[in-house]
Design a protein around this motif. Structure first.
Motif, PDB file in Angstrom:
ATOM      1  N   ASP A  10      44.303  42.636  32.855  1.00 38.79           N
ATOM      2  CA  ASP A  10      43.180  42.810  31.931  1.00 38.79           C
ATOM      3  C   ASP A  10      43.622  42.539  30.506  1.00 38.79           C
ATOM      4  N   SER A  15      37.642  42.507  31.651  1.00 38.04           N
ATOM      5  CA  SER A  15      36.694  43.596  31.428  1.00 38.04           C
ATOM      6  C   SER A  15      35.781  43.337  30.234  1.00 38.04           C
ATOM      7  N   LYS A  74      37.356  35.775  36.871  1.00 42.20           N
ATOM      8  CA  LYS A  74      37.283  36.987  36.051  1.00 42.20           C
ATOM      9  C   LYS A  74      36.368  38.031  36.682  1.00 42.20           C
ATOM     10  N   ALA A  79      37.094  41.876  37.853  1.00 38.04           N
ATOM     11  CA  ALA A  79      36.235  42.952  37.353  1.00 38.04           C
ATOM     12  C   ALA A  79      35.714  43.808  38.505  1.00 38.04           C
TER      13      ALA A  79
END
Length: 471
Positions: free
Chosen positions: A127, A133, A233, A237
Motif C-alpha cells: 500500500d 487504498s 489495485k 484493495a
C-alpha cells in the motif's frame, strides 16, 4: 465465407471507430473480472458483513445441517471470497503480462508475484509503494461504468449478429428466387414493400453505428495497461478489505497494520463474538462436521467440502430442486378442513416428477417410512393437519437453504444476465453445499413423508366430494 471468422471480419464490417491499441475482444474477459471485483467490494460493505454475521451464519438451517461453530463458518465464508478474488487476480495478472509499454508500472508485468507477496503478509508495504487504498472508491465506480458499458456492447453485438444472420438468409433467398420485378408506377409505399431487404439494411446500418459508438466508450477501446492497473489495485484493495473484515476471526490472513481513511469497518461489524448457547433442538440437529485446518494452510482451501457433505457428493442442486418442488406441492394442497371448492388440487404428474427426482437412498427411506406410517396412522383430518404443520416447520429453515443453493448456481452461470452481474452473491456457507448429507437426507425424508400424508388426505377428500356430486 469459409475460413473467415466473425471476429476477423468485424473491423471491415464496422469500419473505423475503436482504438487499435485497445483491449478488443479481451474487453469481455476484463469486464467479467471487474464485475467480480465490484461484487466482492459490495459484499464486504459494512451492511453486508453485518448481515452475514448476524443472519446468514446464524440461520437455523445452517445450525442444524452445517455447524454451530461460528469461527468455522466465518472461515468458510472468507475462503470462498478469497477464491473468487484469486480468479480476479489471475485475470489481472494475464492482462498485466500483455503490458509492454515503457510507461506501464513494473508491478503490472509481474502481478502474480505481487499478489502472492500480498497474501503472505506484505499488504501494508505494498500500500505504501503501490497506493491501492487511495482513491479506491473512485476506482470501483469507474469499473462499474466500464462493466455497464461493456455489457451493453456485448448485448448489442448479439443483436448485430442476429441481424447479419438475417441478412445472409435474405441473400441466399434472393439468389435462389431471382430479382424482384421493378414497379415504377406503383405508389411509394408499395415500392418500399416490394424491397424486403431495405428495412433490414436500415436496421443493420443503425446497429453497426450503435456498436461502433459502444466500442469507443467501453473497455473495447481502453488501453490494456490502464485496465490492468485499475484491476490490480482493486484486487489489492479487496484483499485489504477481507483482512479487515475477517482478520480478527480467521487466522492466516495478511496483517494490515496501516489502513487508509474509510477502510475500517464499523463497530457493529467488528470481531464476531461467540453466540449464546443455542437451544436444545439446534444442538440435537447440529454438530461441527469440519476440522479446523492448520493456520498455515491457505484459507481458500477450507472451501473444499468433505465427502460426507451434500456438496462433496455433488448433490446440492438436486436436493435444492427436491425441496423447492416439495414447497410448491404443499402450497397447492388445501389445508385440512378447508372447504373452499376453488382449490383444484395438484397435477399428479408433478408428484411423479418429484418422486423420480429423488436419489435412490432417499426414495428407499421414504418408502420404508410410508409403509410404517400407513399401517399405524389413519388418513383423517387431524393427522393431515399435524403432518402439514410438521412439514411447514421443517421447510421454514430448509427452504431458504434450497433457495440460496439455486441462487448460488444461477449467479455463477455464464449466461449474459449473470456474467456481468455486480450484485453481492450468495455464499456456499448459506447453501446445502456444506450440509451434512445424513442430516439433510433425514430432513428431506421427514418432509416427503409428511407431504404424502397431506396428499393422501387431500385425495380422500376429493374422492368423497366426487361421490357426493355423482349422487
Amino acid at each position: 465465407m469459409p475460413g473467415r471468422s466473425w471476429l476477423a471480419g468485424l473491423r471491415s464490417r464496422l469500419g473505423a471507430g475503436a482504438r487499435a491499441d485497445g483491449l478488443g475482444i479481451l474487453a469481455f474477459e476484463a469486464a467479467t473480472a471487474m464485475s467480480r471485483l465490484v461484487s466482492l467490494h459490495r459484499s464486504l460493505s459494512d451492511a453486508e458483513v453485518r448481515r452475514l454475521r448476524a443472519d446468514a451464519l446464524r440461520a437455523e438451517g445452517v445450525a442444524r445441517l452445517t455447524s454451530t461453530d461460528q469461527a468455522l463458518l466465518l472461515r468458510l465464508a472468507c475462503g470462498e471470497l478469497l477464491a473468487d478474488l484469486d480468479r480476479a487476480a489471475d485475470a489481472a495478472a494475464r492482462l498485466g503480462a500483455r503490458c509492454r509499454a515503457t510507461d506501464a508500472p513494473p508491478f503490472l508485468r509481474d502481478f502474480d508475484r505481487v499478489y502472492a507477496d500480498a497474501k503472505r503478509g506484505r499488504l501494508a508495504q505494498l500500500d505504501a509503494t503501490v497506493g491501492f487504498s487511495r482513491g479506491a472508491g473512485k476506482r470501483f465506480r469507474e469499473m462499474e461504468r466500464h462493466v455497464e458499458a461493456t455489457a451493453r456492447l456485448y448485448a448489442e453485438m448479439d443483436v448485430l449478429g442476429e441481424l447479419e444472420a438475417s441478412e445472409r438468409r435474405m441473400e441466399q433467398w434472393m439468389r435462389h428466387s431471382g430479382p424482384i420485378p421493378a414497379q415504377s408506377a406503383a405508389p411509394a409505399a408499395k415500392r418500399q414493400a416490394a424491397e424486403p431487404g431495405e428495412k433490414l439494411m436500415r436496421e443493420l446500418r443503425a446497429q453497426r453505428h450503435k456498436v461502433r459508438r459502444l466500442m469507443e466508450t467501453s473497455l473495447w477501446s481502453v488501453d490494456a495497461s490502464k485496465a490492468a492497473k485499475l484491476m490490480a489495485k482493486s484486487v489489492l484493495a479487496v484483499l485489504a478489505r477481507i483482512s479487515i473484515a475477517f482478520g480478527a476471526s480467521v487466522p492466516g490472513l495478511p496483517p494490515l497494520t496501516t489502513v487508509g481513511r474509510g477502510w475500517a469497518l464499523g463497530h457493529s461489524s467488528g470481531p464476531l463474538h461467540r453466540a449464546a448457547t443455542p437451544d436444545a433442538a439446534a444442538l440435537r440437529h447440529s454438530a461441527p462436521i469440519f476440522r479446523q485446518k492448520d493456520d498455515a494452510s491457505p484459507v481458500s482451501e477450507s472451501i473444499k467440502p468433505s465427502p460426507s457433505t451434500v456438496g462433496g457428493a455433488g448433490m446440492e442442486l438436486r436436493y435444492a430442486n427436491v425441496i423447492s418442488s416439495a414447497e410448491t406441492l404443499l402450497a397447492a394442497l388445501r389445508p385440512a378442513g378447508d372447504g373452499d371448492e376453488v382449490q383444484q388440487g395438484i397435477d399428479l404428474s408433478r408428484r411423479d416428477a418429484l418422486y423420480k427426482m429423488l436419489p435412490v437412498a432417499i426414495r428407499d427411506a421414504v418408502n420404508a417410512k410410508l409403509r410404517e406410517s400407513w399401517r399405524e396412522q389413519p388418513a383423517d383430518e387431524e393427522a393431515a393437519a399435524a403432518a402439514r404443520g410438521a412439514v411447514e416447520s421443517v421447510l421454514r429453515w430448509l427452504g431458504p437453504m434450497a433457495h440460496d443453493t439455486a441462487r448460488w448456481h444461477d449467479e455463477r452461470s455464464m449466461e449474459r444476465a449473470q456474467r456481468f452481474s455486480m450484485r453481492p452473491r450468495a455464499l456456499m456457507v448459506q447453501t446445502l453445499h456444506f450440509a451434512d448429507r445424513q442430516k439433510a437426507d433425514a430432513a428431506i425424508v421427514d418432509v416427503l413423508v409428511g407431504l404424502s400424508c397431506v396428499c393422501r388426505y387431500d385425495d380422500e377428500q376429493r374422492r368423497l366430494e366426487s361421490l357426493d356430486w355423482d349422487e
